[in-house]
Write a protein that holds these residues in place. Structure first.
Motif, short mmCIF file in Angstrom:
data_model
loop_
_atom_site.label_atom_id
_atom_site.label_comp_id
_atom_site.label_asym_id
_atom_site.label_seq_id
_atom_site.Cartn_x
_atom_site.Cartn_y
_atom_site.Cartn_z
N SER A 15 -17.75 50.89 58.67
CA SER A 15 -17.64 49.65 57.89
C SER A 15 -17.34 49.94 56.43
N ILE A 16 -18.05 50.89 55.86
CA ILE A 16 -17.82 51.24 54.45
C ILE A 16 -16.42 51.81 54.28
N THR A 17 -15.98 52.65 55.21
CA THR A 17 -14.64 53.20 55.15
C THR A 17 -13.58 52.10 55.22
N SER A 18 -13.79 51.13 56.08
CA SER A 18 -12.86 50.02 56.20
C SER A 18 -12.79 49.22 54.90
N ILE A 19 -13.92 48.97 54.29
CA ILE A 19 -13.94 48.23 53.03
C ILE A 19 -13.23 49.00 51.93
N VAL A 20 -13.53 50.29 51.82
CA VAL A 20 -12.92 51.12 50.77
C VAL A 20 -11.41 51.23 50.99
N CYS A 21 -11.00 51.43 52.23
CA CYS A 21 -9.56 51.51 52.53
C CYS A 21 -8.87 50.19 52.19
N GLY A 22 -9.51 49.09 52.46
CA GLY A 22 -8.94 47.79 52.12
C GLY A 22 -8.80 47.59 50.63
N LEU A 23 -9.71 48.15 49.87
CA LEU A 23 -9.64 48.02 48.42
C LEU A 23 -8.64 48.98 47.80
N VAL A 24 -8.51 50.17 48.36
CA VAL A 24 -7.68 51.21 47.76
C VAL A 24 -6.23 51.13 48.22
N LEU A 25 -6.01 50.95 49.51
CA LEU A 25 -4.66 50.97 50.05
C LEU A 25 -3.90 49.69 49.70
#
Length: 81
Positions: A15-25
């Motif tokens: 979940s944290i990876t998905s959130i971070v990827c959504g913010l960064v990518l």
């Protein structure tokens, strides 16, 4: 480690990876990544964590009943003296 602990940890990291990827990518579906991460946290991780932490505990110990309030008052009187 217990299996439920491992499952909770993996779901949390996903979940944290998905959130971070959504913010960064910078992709068209970035908002969906953030949304799936938040939904994963609240619908998967939090209930698993709550179940893991509360399993085997008596809920009545944490409720404000007359008996528990009386115990709290007695403890306060004992600690003041």
């Amino acid at each position: 480690m217990k299996p439920i602990h491992i499952i909770t940890l993996i779901a949390f990291l996903a979940s944290i990876t998905s959130i971070v990827c959504g913010l960064v990518l910078d992709v068209n579906y970035a908002q969906k990544l953030i949304g799936f991460g938040v939904v994963g946290l609240f619908l998967v991780v939090f209930p698993l964590f709550s179940y893991y932490r509360w399993k085997g505990k008596d809920v009545k110990d944490y409720m404000l009943t007359k008996e528990n309030l009386d115990k709290m008052r007695e403890n306060q009187r004992e600690n003041k003296i």
